[in-house]
Design an enzyme around this catalytic site. Structure first.
Site, PDB file in Angstrom:
ATOM      1  N   ARG A 131       0.842  -1.209   0.000  1.00 25.13           N
ATOM      2  CA  ARG A 131       0.000   0.000   0.000  1.00 25.13           C
ATOM      3  C   ARG A 131       0.876   1.258   0.000  1.00 25.13           C
ATOM      4  NH1 ARG A 131      -2.018   2.341   4.459  1.00 25.13           N
ATOM      5  NH2 ARG A 131      -2.069   0.375   5.614  1.00 25.13           N
ATOM      6  N   TYR A 181     -15.925  18.167 -14.511  1.00 24.92           N
ATOM      7  CA  TYR A 181     -16.548  16.837 -14.395  1.00 24.92           C
ATOM      8  C   TYR A 181     -17.439  16.830 -13.150  1.00 24.92           C
ATOM      9  CZ  TYR A 181     -16.970  11.832 -13.711  1.00 24.92           C
ATOM     10  OH  TYR A 181     -17.470  10.573 -13.509  1.00 24.92           O
ATOM     11  N   ASP A 210      -6.811  19.359 -14.432  1.00 25.97           N
ATOM     12  CA  ASP A 210      -7.238  18.029 -14.855  1.00 25.97           C
ATOM     13  C   ASP A 210      -6.981  17.944 -16.357  1.00 25.97           C
ATOM     14  OD1 ASP A 210      -8.648  15.805 -15.790  1.00 25.97           O
ATOM     15  OD2 ASP A 210     -10.187  15.966 -14.237  1.00 25.97           O
ATOM     16  N   LYS A 213      -9.241   6.938 -19.094  1.00 28.75           N
ATOM     17  CA  LYS A 213      -9.646   7.424 -20.421  1.00 28.75           C
ATOM     18  C   LYS A 213      -8.529   7.189 -21.444  1.00 28.75           C
ATOM     19  CE  LYS A 213     -13.167   9.087 -18.093  1.00 28.75           C
ATOM     20  NZ  LYS A 213     -13.987   8.139 -17.416  1.00 28.75           N
TER      21      LYS A 213
HETATM   22  C1  LIG Z   1     -12.252  15.092 -16.758  1.00 29.17           C
HETATM   23  C2  LIG Z   1     -12.454  13.939 -15.822  1.00 29.17           C
HETATM   24  N1  LIG Z   1     -11.797  13.941 -14.646  1.00 29.17           N
HETATM   25  C3  LIG Z   1     -11.946  12.926 -13.769  1.00 29.17           C
HETATM   26  C4  LIG Z   1     -12.785  11.862 -14.026  1.00 29.17           C
HETATM   27  C5  LIG Z   1     -12.935  10.748 -13.032  1.00 29.17           C
HETATM   28  O1  LIG Z   1     -12.219   9.635 -13.475  1.00 29.17           O
HETATM   29  P1  LIG Z   1     -12.550   8.123 -13.072  1.00 29.17           P
HETATM   30  O2  LIG Z   1     -13.846   7.756 -13.702  1.00 29.17           O
HETATM   31  O3  LIG Z   1     -11.367   7.372 -13.587  1.00 29.17           O
HETATM   32  O4  LIG Z   1     -12.649   8.057 -11.568  1.00 29.17           O
HETATM   33  C6  LIG Z   1     -13.482  11.816 -15.235  1.00 29.17           C
HETATM   34  C7  LIG Z   1     -14.385  10.712 -15.536  1.00 29.17           C
HETATM   35  O5  LIG Z   1     -15.150  10.737 -16.487  1.00 29.17           O
HETATM   36  C8  LIG Z   1     -13.308  12.891 -16.149  1.00 29.17           C
HETATM   37  O6  LIG Z   1     -13.944  12.918 -17.333  1.00 29.17           O
END
Ligand SMILES: Cc1ncc(COP(=O)(O)O)c(C=O)c1O
Length: 388
Positions: free
Chosen positions: A55, A108, A182, A207
């Site tokens: 961990r 998001y 992000d 993604k």
């Molecule tokens: C721009 C963005 N940031 C963060 C996330 C969260 O990612 P995860 O689904 O891998 O937890 C997403 C998910 O769609 C996203 O589109």
């Protein structure tokens, strides 16, 4: 006989993704890093920084962490997290408790939920802004008690607004705020937020980075050792770690990142161009289009226009929902960034921002043949229209 791996500093990203983070070149060594399946390690006496417990650190994470850091232009290793949201939550907690967080109105949706939840528990406001409106963002950073954290998505999910990252980062730092970007939508091949002043970059590695819709993972990257230590400590203590096999799948996916993104970006721009003139499409948005409000900014600041576009079919939310029943190649599904093309109506989620139009489809363009994609979408638009 040992032959050290070629240095990656001045290599193009297409070469870096294929060559970096491989085992040292010794006679008979594997060309891929192994997966270590062990929760604990042989260890006597005082902890000495070697492997101890899985961990805290895990050698199966390190190649993917190293490769992400190289692509983002970071000297320090990236950190893998159990999901994009684990990375997001971890980074949001870097902001000083009680201080405001400035976020895009169209970040998001789960990111906004975490920011609001934090503000509720620890005090401080969430100041939601139009991240494309730099004046509005700077005013929100400096209004009253200065913000402690500025969260940027660019392009935003799902409205595809483009932020002026360098200008916002400068204003945020002058006000004493941290800047997190992000970078999920642009990928490290599309923009380098750390070079533009961000303190931390976050990814949903689920993604484009992994790219095959078979992994849920996240990553954080920073060049600041104190922030990296904080992120690492929080990851260890909260336990939001990556499994060794998932980390290996991520690395395997990233080997083709450059090829995939090249095709995805090309396909997305071409589809946006064709959809813009289509009589059964009321509105289409993609930063490649001259009609996109930040087209010039995207051209100046980014190496890409992204693989996501949005469209609003004639016929409203019902037509948008029906479209997924009429396609054979396009997949009606949430998420994005896979090799397969998909779309979804974002407002089907009650937590999506109310300023996102009800009939807006977020379209994730994949690597298929452009004519096959176009033909399938075209016939589905016609079929939905004929039924109305
Ligand atoms: C721009 C963005 N940031 C963060 C996330 C969260 O990612 P995860 O689904 O891998 O937890 C997403 C998910 O769609 C996203 O589109």
């Amino acid at each position: 006989m040992e032959n050290t791996t070629a240095p990656n500093t001045h290599l193009a990203p297409a070469t870096v993704v294929a060559t970096a983070a491989r085992p040292p070149r010794t006679q008979g060594s594997p060309v891929n890093p192994p997966i270590t399946i062990s929760s604990t390690y042989y260890s006597l006496g005082e902890p000495d920084g070697t492997m101890l417990y899985a961990r805290w650190t895990n050698e199966s994470w390190h190649p993917a962490e190293k490769l992400i850091a190289t692509l983002e232009g970071a000297d320090l290793s990236a950190l893998l997290h159990s999901s994009g949201m684990a990375a997001v939550a971890n980074a949001i907690h870097l902001g000083a408790p009680g201080k405001a967080i400035v976020t895009p109105r169209h970040a998001y949706h789960a990111t906004l939920l975490v920011a609001h939840d934090r503000a509720k528990r620890e005090g401080g406001q969430v100041r939601e802004v139009d991240i494309a409106n730099t004046e509005e963002v700077i005013a929100a950073i400096t209004a009253g008690e200065p913000a402690g954290l500025v969260w940027i998505e660019s392009p935003t999910n799902p409205m595809l607004e483009i932020a002026d990252i360098p200008t916002i980062a400068k204003a945020a730092h002058e006000a004493g705020a941290l800047v997190v970007v992000d970078n999920t939508f642009a990928t490290p091949l599309g923009q380098h937020p750390l070079e533009e002043g961000a303190d931390v970059v976050v990814h949903s590695a689920t993604k484009y980075l992994s790219g095959h819709s078979d992994v849920v993972l996240g990553a954080t990257v920073t060049n600041n050792p104190e922030l990296q230590a904080e992120l690492q400590e929080e990851r260890t203590n909260s336990g939001g770690i990556a499994g060794p096999f998932e980390a290996w799948l991520l690395l395997r996916g990233m080997r083709t990142l450059s090829l995939r993104m090249e095709r995805i970006w090309q396909n997305a721009a071409e589809l946006a161009r064709r959809l813009e003139g289509h009589p059964l499409v009321a509105e289409v948005s993609h930063p490649s289009l001259a009609s996109h409000p930040q087209h010039d900014r995207a051209t100046a600041l980014m190496n890409c226009f992204g693989g996501v576009l949005t469209m609003r079919p004639v016929g409203g939310a019902q037509a948008a929902d029906d479209l997924g029943t009429r396609t054979n190649i396009w997949l009606p599904a949430t998420s994005l960034g896979g090799v397969e093309s998909s779309f979804e109506r974002r407002r089907r989620f009650p937590t999506e921002a109310p300023t996102v139009p009800e009939d807006l489809l977020r379209v994730s363009v994949g690597i298929e043949d452009i004519e096959d994609l176009w033909q399938d979408l075209e016939q589905a638009l016609q079929a939905v229209h004929a039924r109305r």
